[in-house]
Design a protein around this motif. Structure first.
Motif, PDB file in Angstrom:
ATOM      1  N   LYS A 294     -10.714  11.630  -2.762  1.00 49.77           N
ATOM      2  CA  LYS A 294     -11.383  11.221  -4.191  1.00 49.77           C
ATOM      3  C   LYS A 294     -11.162   8.839  -3.594  1.00 49.77           C
ATOM      4  N   ALA A 295     -10.495   8.936  -2.937  1.00 44.39           N
ATOM      5  CA  ALA A 295     -10.608   7.394  -2.359  1.00 44.39           C
ATOM      6  C   ALA A 295     -11.693   7.505  -1.066  1.00 44.39           C
ATOM      7  N   VAL A 296     -11.302   8.491  -0.129  1.00 46.28           N
ATOM      8  CA  VAL A 296     -12.944   8.973   1.086  1.00 46.28           C
ATOM      9  C   VAL A 296     -14.167   8.671   0.046  1.00 46.28           C
ATOM     10  N   GLY A 297     -14.470   9.078  -1.279  1.00 44.08           N
ATOM     11  CA  GLY A 297     -15.284   9.372  -1.805  1.00 44.08           C
ATOM     12  C   GLY A 297     -15.455   8.011  -2.666  1.00 44.08           C
ATOM     13  N   GLY A 298     -15.013   7.317  -2.675  1.00 42.74           N
ATOM     14  CA  GLY A 298     -14.935   5.758  -3.614  1.00 42.74           C
ATOM     15  C   GLY A 298     -14.524   6.157  -5.046  1.00 42.74           C
ATOM     16  N   TYR A 299     -14.175   7.054  -5.467  1.00 39.25           N
ATOM     17  CA  TYR A 299     -13.476   7.169  -6.646  1.00 39.25           C
ATOM     18  C   TYR A 299     -12.421   5.976  -6.657  1.00 39.25           C
ATOM     19  N   LEU A 300     -11.608   6.178  -6.197  1.00 36.97           N
ATOM     20  CA  LEU A 300      -9.493   5.381  -6.121  1.00 36.97           C
ATOM     21  C   LEU A 300      -9.800   4.753  -5.239  1.00 36.97           C
ATOM     22  N   THR A 301      -9.335   3.142  -5.517  1.00 40.00           N
ATOM     23  CA  THR A 301      -9.749   2.386  -4.413  1.00 40.00           C
ATOM     24  C   THR A 301      -7.899   2.018  -3.784  1.00 40.00           C
ATOM     25  N   PRO A 302      -7.566   2.535  -2.184  1.00 46.56           N
ATOM     26  CA  PRO A 302      -6.021   2.129  -2.339  1.00 46.56           C
ATOM     27  C   PRO A 302      -5.339   0.996  -2.309  1.00 46.56           C
ATOM     28  N   ASP A 303      -3.967   1.528  -2.322  1.00 51.37           N
ATOM     29  CA  ASP A 303      -2.695   0.120  -2.835  1.00 51.37           C
ATOM     30  C   ASP A 303      -2.733  -0.797  -2.190  1.00 51.37           C
ATOM     31  N   GLU A 304      -2.779  -0.065  -0.660  1.00 47.62           N
ATOM     32  CA  GLU A 304      -2.461  -0.220   0.603  1.00 47.62           C
ATOM     33  C   GLU A 304      -3.298  -0.236   1.909  1.00 47.62           C
ATOM     34  N   GLY A 305      -3.292  -0.533   2.563  1.00 47.03           N
ATOM     35  CA  GLY A 305      -4.920   0.086   3.450  1.00 47.03           C
ATOM     36  C   GLY A 305      -6.032   0.262   3.407  1.00 47.03           C
ATOM     37  N   GLN A 306      -6.719   0.436   4.091  1.00 49.58           N
ATOM     38  CA  GLN A 306      -8.200   0.343   3.854  1.00 49.58           C
ATOM     39  C   GLN A 306      -8.973   1.561   4.664  1.00 49.58           C
ATOM     40  N   ILE A 307      -9.908   2.081   3.872  1.00 50.38           N
ATOM     41  CA  ILE A 307     -11.203   3.059   4.325  1.00 50.38           C
ATOM     42  C   ILE A 307     -12.379   2.928   5.365  1.00 50.38           C
ATOM     43  N   ARG A 308     -12.570   2.763   5.617  1.00 49.92           N
ATOM     44  CA  ARG A 308     -14.041   2.547   6.211  1.00 49.92           C
ATOM     45  C   ARG A 308     -15.134   3.260   7.074  1.00 49.92           C
ATOM     46  N   ILE A 309     -16.135   3.669   6.765  1.00 50.03           N
ATOM     47  CA  ILE A 309     -17.134   4.220   7.141  1.00 50.03           C
ATOM     48  C   ILE A 309     -18.100   3.619   7.645  1.00 50.03           C
ATOM     49  N   LYS A 310     -18.079   3.868   9.098  1.00 51.29           N
ATOM     50  CA  LYS A 310     -18.968   2.850   9.862  1.00 51.29           C
ATOM     51  C   LYS A 310     -19.190   1.059   9.818  1.00 51.29           C
TER      52      LYS A 310
END
Ligand SMILES: Nc1ncnc2c1ncn2[C@@H]1O[C@H](COP(=O)(O)OP(=O)(O)OP(=O)(O)O)[C@@H](O)[C@H]1O
Length: 255
Positions: free
Chosen positions: A52-68
Protein backbone atom coordinates in the motif's frame (compact mmCIF):
# COMPACT_ATOMS: atom_id res chain seq x y z
CA UNK A 1 21.02 5.62 -12.61
CA UNK A 2 18.38 4.98 -9.87
CA UNK A 3 16.86 1.53 -9.46
CA UNK A 4 13.25 1.21 -10.63
CA UNK A 5 11.93 0.99 -7.06
CA UNK A 6 13.89 1.78 -3.91
CA UNK A 7 12.43 1.01 -0.49
CA UNK A 8 14.88 2.60 1.88
CA UNK A 9 14.73 1.77 5.60
CA UNK A 10 10.96 2.10 5.73
CA UNK A 11 8.96 1.92 8.96
CA UNK A 12 5.18 1.96 8.67
CA UNK A 13 2.80 2.45 11.59
CA UNK A 14 -0.96 2.49 12.06
CA UNK A 15 -2.50 4.75 14.66
CA UNK A 16 -5.79 3.74 16.24
CA UNK A 17 -7.65 5.72 18.93
CA UNK A 18 -5.76 3.95 21.73
CA UNK A 19 -2.60 2.45 20.22
CA UNK A 20 0.16 2.64 17.65
CA UNK A 21 0.88 -0.53 15.68
CA UNK A 22 4.25 -0.88 13.97
CA UNK A 23 3.58 -2.95 10.85
CA UNK A 24 7.13 -2.90 9.42
CA UNK A 25 10.44 -1.78 10.81
CA UNK A 26 13.31 -0.39 8.70
CA UNK A 27 12.56 -2.51 5.65
CA UNK A 28 14.88 -1.98 2.67
CA UNK A 29 14.91 -3.54 -0.78
CA UNK A 30 15.33 -2.55 -4.44
CA UNK A 31 13.38 -3.76 -7.45
CA UNK A 32 14.84 -3.62 -10.97
CA UNK A 33 12.98 -3.53 -14.28
CA UNK A 34 11.53 -6.97 -15.24
CA UNK A 35 11.98 -8.36 -11.72
CA UNK A 36 9.32 -10.67 -10.33
CA UNK A 37 9.99 -9.55 -6.80
CA UNK A 38 8.13 -11.39 -4.02
CA UNK A 39 7.49 -10.23 -0.46
CA UNK A 40 7.13 -13.40 1.62
CA UNK A 41 6.34 -13.68 5.29
CA UNK A 42 3.80 -14.85 7.85
CA UNK A 43 0.41 -13.25 8.31
CA UNK A 44 0.69 -9.84 9.95
CA UNK A 45 4.32 -9.14 9.00
CA UNK A 46 3.25 -6.10 7.02
CA UNK A 47 3.45 -7.30 3.40
CA UNK A 48 0.17 -5.64 2.36
CA UNK A 49 1.15 -2.52 4.26
CA UNK A 50 4.40 -2.24 2.29
CA UNK A 51 2.49 -2.73 -0.96
CA UNK A 52 0.00 0.00 0.00
CA UNK A 53 2.89 2.35 0.74
CA UNK A 54 4.49 1.59 -2.65
CA UNK A 55 1.04 2.24 -4.13
CA UNK A 56 1.13 5.67 -2.48
CA UNK A 57 -1.82 5.01 -0.13
CA UNK A 58 0.31 5.19 3.06
CA UNK A 59 3.24 7.44 3.93
CA UNK A 60 6.29 5.93 5.68
CA UNK A 61 6.86 7.04 9.28
CA UNK A 62 10.58 6.64 8.65
CA UNK A 63 12.58 6.09 5.48
CA UNK A 64 11.63 6.73 1.90
CA UNK A 65 10.16 4.94 -1.12
CA UNK A 66 11.29 6.09 -4.57
CA UNK A 67 10.24 5.15 -8.07
CA UNK A 68 12.76 6.02 -10.79
CA UNK A 69 14.48 8.21 -8.19
CA UNK A 70 11.37 10.27 -7.28
CA UNK A 71 9.83 9.98 -3.81
CA UNK A 72 6.39 8.33 -3.83
CA UNK A 73 3.89 10.73 -2.28
CA UNK A 74 0.56 9.66 -3.77
CA UNK A 75 -1.02 6.94 -5.92
CA UNK A 76 -0.15 7.08 -9.61
CA UNK A 77 -0.81 5.30 -12.90
CA UNK A 78 2.83 4.16 -12.89
CA UNK A 79 1.85 1.68 -10.10
CA UNK A 80 -1.25 -0.42 -10.67
CA UNK A 81 -2.67 -2.78 -8.01
CA UNK A 82 -4.25 -6.23 -8.28
CA UNK A 83 -5.96 -7.44 -5.11
CA UNK A 84 -7.03 -10.81 -3.75
CA UNK A 85 -10.73 -9.93 -3.63
CA UNK A 86 -12.98 -10.89 -6.54
CA UNK A 87 -15.09 -7.77 -5.97
CA UNK A 88 -12.39 -5.37 -7.21
CA UNK A 89 -14.17 -5.18 -10.58
CA UNK A 90 -17.12 -2.95 -11.44
CA UNK A 91 -20.16 -5.28 -11.70
CA UNK A 92 -22.16 -2.90 -13.91
CA UNK A 93 -19.44 -2.95 -16.58
CA UNK A 94 -18.46 -5.72 -18.99
CA UNK A 95 -15.04 -7.39 -19.03
CA UNK A 96 -13.80 -5.06 -21.80
CA UNK A 97 -15.24 -1.97 -20.09
CA UNK A 98 -13.56 -2.94 -16.81
CA UNK A 99 -10.19 -3.35 -18.52
CA UNK A 100 -10.44 -0.04 -20.41
CA UNK A 101 -11.84 1.89 -17.41
CA UNK A 102 -8.52 3.21 -15.96
CA UNK A 103 -7.30 4.18 -19.44
CA UNK A 104 -10.45 6.25 -19.95
CA UNK A 105 -10.65 7.91 -16.51
CA UNK A 106 -6.98 8.91 -16.59
CA UNK A 107 -7.38 10.20 -20.17
CA UNK A 108 -4.31 8.19 -21.09
CA UNK A 109 -5.93 7.29 -24.43
CA UNK A 110 -9.09 8.36 -26.24
CA UNK A 111 -12.04 5.98 -26.09
CA UNK A 112 -11.33 4.15 -29.37
CA UNK A 113 -7.63 3.72 -28.62
CA UNK A 114 -8.47 2.60 -25.09
CA UNK A 115 -10.92 0.01 -26.43
CA UNK A 116 -8.29 -1.35 -28.86
CA UNK A 117 -5.56 -1.51 -26.21
CA UNK A 118 -7.94 -3.09 -23.67
CA UNK A 119 -8.99 -5.73 -26.21
CA UNK A 120 -5.29 -6.63 -26.75
CA UNK A 121 -4.95 -7.30 -23.02
CA UNK A 122 -8.28 -9.17 -22.83
CA UNK A 123 -6.82 -11.45 -25.54
CA UNK A 124 -3.53 -11.81 -23.64
CA UNK A 125 -5.47 -13.24 -20.67
CA UNK A 126 -7.56 -15.46 -23.00
CA UNK A 127 -10.91 -13.82 -22.26
CA UNK A 128 -11.81 -12.57 -25.75
CA UNK A 129 -14.90 -14.81 -25.81
CA UNK A 130 -16.09 -13.07 -22.62
CA UNK A 131 -15.26 -9.46 -23.57
CA UNK A 132 -18.94 -8.45 -23.47
CA UNK A 133 -19.88 -10.51 -20.39
CA UNK A 134 -20.66 -8.90 -17.05
CA UNK A 135 -18.16 -9.85 -14.39
CA UNK A 136 -20.61 -11.56 -11.98
CA UNK A 137 -21.00 -14.30 -14.61
CA UNK A 138 -17.27 -15.18 -14.42
CA UNK A 139 -15.39 -17.68 -12.21
CA UNK A 140 -12.93 -16.43 -9.59
CA UNK A 141 -9.95 -17.22 -11.84
CA UNK A 142 -11.51 -15.35 -14.75
CA UNK A 143 -12.20 -12.33 -12.54
CA UNK A 144 -8.54 -12.29 -11.50
CA UNK A 145 -7.51 -12.43 -15.17
CA UNK A 146 -9.68 -9.35 -15.79
CA UNK A 147 -8.01 -7.56 -12.86
CA UNK A 148 -4.56 -8.48 -14.22
CA UNK A 149 -5.48 -7.32 -17.73
CA UNK A 150 -6.82 -4.06 -16.28
CA UNK A 151 -3.57 -3.44 -14.40
CA UNK A 152 -1.30 -4.42 -17.31
CA UNK A 153 -3.32 -2.41 -19.82
CA UNK A 154 -2.11 0.82 -18.17
CA UNK A 155 1.43 -0.39 -18.89
CA UNK A 156 2.59 0.73 -15.44
CA UNK A 157 6.23 0.76 -14.35
CA UNK A 158 5.34 -1.87 -11.78
CA UNK A 159 2.33 -4.12 -11.17
CA UNK A 160 1.58 -4.50 -7.45
CA UNK A 161 -0.11 -7.85 -6.68
CA UNK A 162 -1.50 -8.48 -3.19
CA UNK A 163 -2.07 -12.26 -2.82
CA UNK A 164 -3.96 -12.22 -6.13
CA UNK A 165 -4.48 -15.99 -6.24
CA UNK A 166 -5.00 -16.73 -2.54
CA UNK A 167 -8.80 -17.08 -2.77
CA UNK A 168 -8.64 -19.56 -5.67
CA UNK A 169 -8.74 -23.36 -5.46
CA UNK A 170 -5.35 -25.09 -5.70
CA UNK A 171 -5.61 -26.12 -9.36
CA UNK A 172 -6.82 -22.73 -10.57
CA UNK A 173 -4.13 -21.09 -8.47
CA UNK A 174 -1.39 -23.11 -10.21
CA UNK A 175 -2.91 -22.39 -13.59
CA UNK A 176 -2.97 -18.65 -12.82
CA UNK A 177 0.67 -18.75 -11.67
CA UNK A 178 1.62 -20.40 -14.99
CA UNK A 179 -0.40 -17.84 -16.96
CA UNK A 180 1.24 -14.97 -15.08
CA UNK A 181 4.68 -16.39 -15.93
CA UNK A 182 3.65 -16.74 -19.58
CA UNK A 183 2.46 -13.11 -19.65
CA UNK A 184 5.74 -12.09 -18.07
CA UNK A 185 7.74 -14.09 -20.64
CA UNK A 186 5.86 -12.23 -23.39
CA UNK A 187 6.20 -8.68 -22.03
CA UNK A 188 8.82 -8.74 -19.22
CA UNK A 189 6.80 -6.34 -17.04
CA UNK A 190 7.89 -5.68 -13.47
CA UNK A 191 5.93 -7.32 -10.66
CA UNK A 192 5.93 -6.79 -6.89
CA UNK A 193 4.01 -9.79 -5.55
CA UNK A 194 2.86 -10.47 -1.99
CA UNK A 195 2.24 -13.99 -0.73
CA UNK A 196 2.54 -16.07 2.42
CA UNK A 197 2.98 -19.28 0.41
CA UNK A 198 6.61 -20.39 0.05
CA UNK A 199 5.72 -22.61 -2.93
CA UNK A 200 3.99 -19.73 -4.69
CA UNK A 201 6.92 -17.40 -4.00
CA UNK A 202 9.31 -19.89 -5.64
CA UNK A 203 7.04 -20.45 -8.64
CA UNK A 204 6.35 -16.77 -9.29
CA UNK A 205 9.47 -14.93 -8.17
CA UNK A 206 12.98 -14.42 -9.45
CA UNK A 207 13.81 -12.64 -6.17
CA UNK A 208 12.22 -13.27 -2.78
CA UNK A 209 12.45 -11.02 0.27
CA UNK A 210 11.83 -12.90 3.51
CA UNK A 211 10.18 -10.91 6.29
CA UNK A 212 10.07 -11.76 9.99
CA UNK A 213 6.80 -11.87 11.98
CA UNK A 214 5.19 -8.73 13.28
CA UNK A 215 6.64 -6.14 13.03
CA UNK A 216 8.09 -7.17 9.68
CA UNK A 217 11.84 -6.83 9.31
CA UNK A 218 13.98 -8.14 6.47
CA UNK A 219 15.37 -11.58 7.33
CA UNK A 220 17.07 -12.39 4.03
CA UNK A 221 16.81 -12.05 0.29
CA UNK A 222 16.95 -15.01 -2.08
CA UNK A 223 18.05 -13.50 -5.37
CA UNK A 224 18.75 -16.45 -7.66
CA UNK A 225 15.41 -18.23 -7.51
CA UNK A 226 15.21 -18.90 -11.29
CA UNK A 227 18.61 -20.57 -11.37
CA UNK A 228 18.12 -22.60 -8.21
CA UNK A 229 14.57 -23.78 -8.88
CA UNK A 230 15.30 -24.83 -12.48
CA UNK A 231 17.81 -27.42 -11.27
CA UNK A 232 16.38 -30.92 -10.76
CA UNK A 233 14.70 -31.34 -7.39
CA UNK A 234 16.09 -28.11 -6.08
CA UNK A 235 12.75 -26.27 -5.82
CA UNK A 236 11.95 -28.61 -2.93
CA UNK A 237 15.37 -27.97 -1.35
CA UNK A 238 14.90 -24.21 -1.76
CA UNK A 239 11.45 -24.48 -0.17
CA UNK A 240 12.99 -26.20 2.87
CA UNK A 241 15.78 -23.64 3.04
CA UNK A 242 13.32 -20.73 2.94
CA UNK A 243 11.13 -22.41 5.54
CA UNK A 244 14.14 -22.74 7.86
CA UNK A 245 15.17 -19.12 7.25
CA UNK A 246 11.64 -17.86 7.96
CA UNK A 247 10.99 -19.92 11.06
CA UNK A 248 14.47 -20.27 12.58
CA UNK A 249 14.37 -19.12 16.19
CA UNK A 250 17.18 -16.90 17.36
CA UNK A 251 19.71 -19.06 19.19
CA UNK A 252 20.03 -18.42 22.93
CA UNK A 253 23.05 -16.20 23.54
CA UNK A 254 25.22 -18.82 25.28
CA UNK A 255 24.16 -21.87 23.31
N1 LIG B 1 -5.93 -0.34 9.00
C1 LIG B 1 -5.21 -0.84 10.00
N2 LIG B 1 -5.28 -0.31 11.24
C2 LIG B 1 -4.54 -0.79 12.27
N3 LIG B 1 -3.68 -1.85 12.14
C3 LIG B 1 -3.57 -2.42 10.93
C4 LIG B 1 -4.33 -1.95 9.80
N4 LIG B 1 -4.00 -2.73 8.72
C5 LIG B 1 -3.09 -3.62 9.18
N5 LIG B 1 -2.82 -3.43 10.50
C6 LIG B 1 -1.86 -4.20 11.32
O1 LIG B 1 -0.57 -4.06 10.74
C7 LIG B 1 0.13 -5.31 10.77
C8 LIG B 1 0.52 -5.70 9.36
O2 LIG B 1 -0.65 -5.97 8.60
P1 LIG B 1 -0.60 -6.41 7.05
O3 LIG B 1 -2.01 -6.60 6.60
O4 LIG B 1 0.26 -5.48 6.30
O5 LIG B 1 0.14 -7.83 7.14
P2 LIG B 1 0.31 -8.96 6.06
O6 LIG B 1 1.69 -9.47 6.20
O7 LIG B 1 -0.10 -8.46 4.71
O8 LIG B 1 -0.72 -10.06 6.58
P3 LIG B 1 -1.70 -11.05 5.79
O9 LIG B 1 -0.83 -12.03 5.08
O10 LIG B 1 -2.52 -11.67 6.89
O11 LIG B 1 -2.53 -10.20 4.87
C9 LIG B 1 -0.80 -6.30 11.46
O12 LIG B 1 -0.45 -6.36 12.81
C10 LIG B 1 -2.18 -5.69 11.30
O13 LIG B 1 -3.02 -6.05 12.36
Amino acid sequence: MPRLLEVDSVTLRYRTSDSVITATSKVSFDVDGSDRFVLLGPSGCGKSTILKAVGGYLTPDEGQIRIKGAEIKRPGADRMMVFQEFDQLLPWKTVLENVMFPLVVTHKLNKNEARDRAMDYVRKVHLEAFADSYTHTLSGGMKQRVAIARGMCMEPDILLMDEPFAALDALTRQQMQDELLQLWADTKFTILFVTHSIAEAIRVGNRILLLSPHPGEVKAEVSDVDRVSSEDGSAAALEREIHDLLFAQALPEHA
